[in-house]
Design an enzyme around this catalytic site. Structure first.
Site, PDB file in Angstrom:
ATOM      1  N   GLN A   1      49.678 -25.731 -84.919  1.00 14.05           N
ATOM      2  CA  GLN A   1      50.371 -24.449 -84.735  1.00 14.05           C
ATOM      3  C   GLN A   1      51.868 -24.588 -85.000  1.00 14.05           C
ATOM      4  OE1 GLN A   1      48.140 -21.849 -83.211  1.00 14.05           O
ATOM      5  NE2 GLN A   1      49.619 -20.493 -84.174  1.00 14.05           N
TER       6      GLN A   1
ATOM      7  N   LYS B   1      49.639 -24.151 -77.496  1.00 16.99           N
ATOM      8  CA  LYS B   1      48.232 -23.731 -77.429  1.00 16.99           C
ATOM      9  C   LYS B   1      47.767 -23.944 -76.001  1.00 16.99           C
ATOM     10  CE  LYS B   1      45.036 -22.247 -80.272  1.00 16.99           C
ATOM     11  NZ  LYS B   1      45.204 -21.487 -81.530  1.00 16.99           N
TER      12      LYS B   1
ATOM     13  N   GLY C   1      45.517 -14.633 -78.193  1.00 14.93           N
ATOM     14  CA  GLY C   1      44.092 -14.941 -78.140  1.00 14.93           C
ATOM     15  C   GLY C   1      43.705 -16.075 -79.065  1.00 14.93           C
ATOM     16  N   ASP C   2      42.486 -16.528 -78.923  1.00 15.68           N
ATOM     17  CA  ASP C   2      41.859 -17.512 -79.813  1.00 15.68           C
ATOM     18  C   ASP C   2      40.361 -17.361 -79.528  1.00 15.68           C
ATOM     19  OD1 ASP C   2      42.686 -19.920 -81.658  1.00 15.68           O
ATOM     20  OD2 ASP C   2      41.085 -20.726 -80.414  1.00 15.68           O
TER      21      ASP C   2
ATOM     22  N   THR D   1      44.464 -11.976 -89.235  1.00 12.83           N
ATOM     23  CA  THR D   1      44.070 -13.307 -89.714  1.00 12.83           C
ATOM     24  C   THR D   1      43.146 -13.192 -90.921  1.00 12.83           C
ATOM     25  OG1 THR D   1      44.170 -13.989 -87.395  1.00 12.83           O
ATOM     26  CG2 THR D   1      43.310 -15.587 -88.959  1.00 12.83           C
TER      27      THR D   1
ATOM     28  N   SER E   1      51.498 -11.663 -84.796  1.00  6.90           N
ATOM     29  CA  SER E   1      51.933 -11.855 -83.399  1.00  6.90           C
ATOM     30  C   SER E   1      53.453 -11.895 -83.342  1.00  6.90           C
ATOM     31  CB  SER E   1      51.379 -13.166 -82.832  1.00  6.90           C
ATOM     32  OG  SER E   1      50.065 -12.996 -82.358  1.00  6.90           O
TER      33      SER E   1
HETATM   34  O1  2IT Z   1      45.294 -20.163 -84.307  1.00  6.37           O
HETATM   35  C1  2IT Z   1      46.089 -19.221 -84.296  1.00  6.37           C
HETATM   36  O2  2IT Z   1      47.002 -19.111 -85.110  1.00  6.37           O
HETATM   37  C2  2IT Z   1      45.917 -18.219 -83.243  1.00  6.37           C
HETATM   38  N1  2IT Z   1      44.994 -18.353 -82.445  1.00  6.37           N
HETATM   39  C3  2IT Z   1      46.864 -17.072 -83.129  1.00  6.37           C
HETATM   40  C4  2IT Z   1      48.025 -17.429 -82.273  1.00  6.37           C
HETATM   41  C5  2IT Z   1      48.957 -16.291 -81.946  1.00  6.37           C
HETATM   42  O3  2IT Z   1      49.916 -16.576 -81.212  1.00  6.37           O
HETATM   43  O4  2IT Z   1      48.769 -15.170 -82.403  1.00  6.37           O
END
Ligand code: 2IT
Length: 449
Positions: A113, A128, A167-168, A211, A381
């Site tokens: 990340q 994370k 989220g994830d 995404t 985000s």
């Molecule tokens: O893996 C990723 O980039 C996410 N789960 C999104 C993370 C975010 O802060 O929107």
């Protein structure tokens, strides 16, 4: 073994300390493959011990999350937040709720990340978090009690200028809402501390799509640069029918691509003439699963049990793995290539293991890593954070236009960097180095901290 003695030494140290953290070690090795092209050219990296510092999270918290289920029984899970790197902005990254969650997986995701967020060009550091809690099969009330208990600890570690979770896997608008509500109550503060919020309370239009849509914008850039073409008419397979896969299928369809294979956690369907995408998108949105129903409702299409077999069965030009980490190994990479696949763009985080990536890069299969190609989610985000800070909301069209531009810029950064290092088709190398350089510059400027 790397050419660089420095990298060999640091990798040995990381393995000695964290050898049991398989996923994290694998992410570090994949990153070092690219670093091997730069460390000897830029003496600042070793002089300032950048590699040793960058593989160590700035802070990791882990804590007990006790909660009461609907039968009155007290249950316990482990919650985490890995605050990896804040050199270029507040920690930013999702929360994952899944049985598999452990420190190794969250460290690997937080590490990735950091470079992904850097590539977006927005001021966001890397982080994370999550818990080994599985929201599937839990009632809304159970999920709410779990989120509230988790927040009674997490609230003290996060904030709009400190750490902004999202989220994830296993964490969608419902979980974000429950966590945000309790954060607000505990802090007595309304702030943009979470992203992925509903639009009614500060969320960004276009975040749910970001995404998957961003992935297709990236695919278009890859095809334009390397094949002088577009996704229109191309045969594509997608794994995973969650938030990323579903939205990727929707945008693929809109752009005229032909979805020939798609999987969910139960299995997959394959139709060389093209699948019924509106059907899939609707089912995926409603329940995240579609493949068994699809085969029942579409004559002549067979259902194959288990998602994994798709890589060897479905003939395609482009593969978009959008499920989770570790779904493509070297033997799958070989099957994909043998079936005609010439391009793989990651929608999930590290669905390909390091051997598969090495295979693609040495066998003429164009490869793009998730840290570049799935950065659209965290990019929007970042746009949600901007809108919250400005106390206003942009239209869907405005957000989507910015997303498209960000994905174009990310591709250009990766490609320009790959060219600079004499590896013009190695987008993973470009992504790692371009993402790294910005973080390194900030770390050096800020001294030893
Ligand atoms: O893996 C990723 O980039 C996410 N789960 C999104 C993370 C975010 O802060 O929107």
């Amino acid at each position: 073994m790397y050419k660089s003695e420095y990298l060999n030494r640091v990798l040995e140290e990381v393995k000695a300390k964290h050898g049991e953290q398989k996923e994290f070690i694998s992410a570090v090795e994949e990153f070092f493959d690219s670093m091997d092209f730069v460390v000897d050219k830029d003496p600042r990296i070793e002089k300032y011990s950048i590699i040793e510092r960058i593989v160590e999270p700035e802070r990791t918290v882990s804590f007990r999350v006790p909660w009461v289920d609907d039968s009155g029984k007290i249950r316990v899970n482990t919650g985490y937040r890995v605050q990896f790197n804040s050199a270029i902005g507040p920690y930013k990254g999702g929360m994952r709720f899944d049985k598999s969650v452990n420190l190794s997986i969250l460290k690997f995701l937080g590490f990735e990340q950091t470079f992904k967020n850097s590539l977006t060009g927005l001021p966001m550091g890397g982080g994370k978090g999550g818990a080994d809690f599985d929201p599937r099969g839990k009632s809304d009330a159970e999920v709410m009690r779990f989120c509230q208990s988790l927040m009674t600890e997490l609230f003290r570690h996060i904030g709009p200028n400190t750490d902004v979770p999202a989220g994830d896997l296993g964490v969608g608008a419902r979980e974000i809402g429950y966590m945000f509500g309790y954060y607000k109550k505990l802090r007595d503060e309304w702030s943009g501390t979470f992203t992925g919020k509903n639009f009614s309370y500060g969320g960004s239009l276009g975040r749910p799509e970001a995404t998957g849509y961003g992935l297709l914008y990236f695919v278009e850039e890859m095809l334009k640069e390397f094949k002088g073409s577009s996704v229109k008419g191309k045969k594509v397979i997608i794994s995973g029918s969650g938030k990323v896969g579903g939205m990727a299928a929707e945008k693929l369809h809109e752009l005229g691509g032909v979805l020939v294979g798609m999987s969910d956690i139960e299995g997959f369907v394959y139709d060389p003439n093209g699948l019924d995408v509106p059907y899939i998108v609707e089912k995926a949105k409603a329940k995240g699963m579609f493949s068994k129903d699809y085969a029942k409702d579409h004559k002549g299409v067979e259902w194959h049990e288990g998602p994994h077999g798709m890589w060897g069965v479905a003939k395609c030009e482009i593969a978009l793995p959008c499920a989770t980490q570790g779904e493509i190994h070297e033997e799958d990479a070989k099957l994909l290539k043998a079936n005609g696949c010439y391009m793989l763009v990651e929608g999930a985080n590290m669905p390909c293991d390091v051997e598969a990536i090495r295979y693609f890069n040495t066998n003429g299969v164009l490869f793009a890593p998730g840290k570049a190609s799935n950065a659209g989610g965290v990019a929007v985000s970042g746009l949600e954070m901007s809108q919250n800070a400005l106390h206003l909301s942009w239209t869907f069209e405005e957000v989507d236009a910015r997303l498209k531009q960000i994905m174009k810029d990310i591709f250009k950064k990766c490609h320009d960097t790959a060219v600079k290092y004499g590896q013009p088709t190695n987008i993973a190398l470009g992504a790692n180095i371009a993402g790294f350089e910005k973080v390194m510059d900030a770390m050096i400027a800020q001294g030893v901290c």
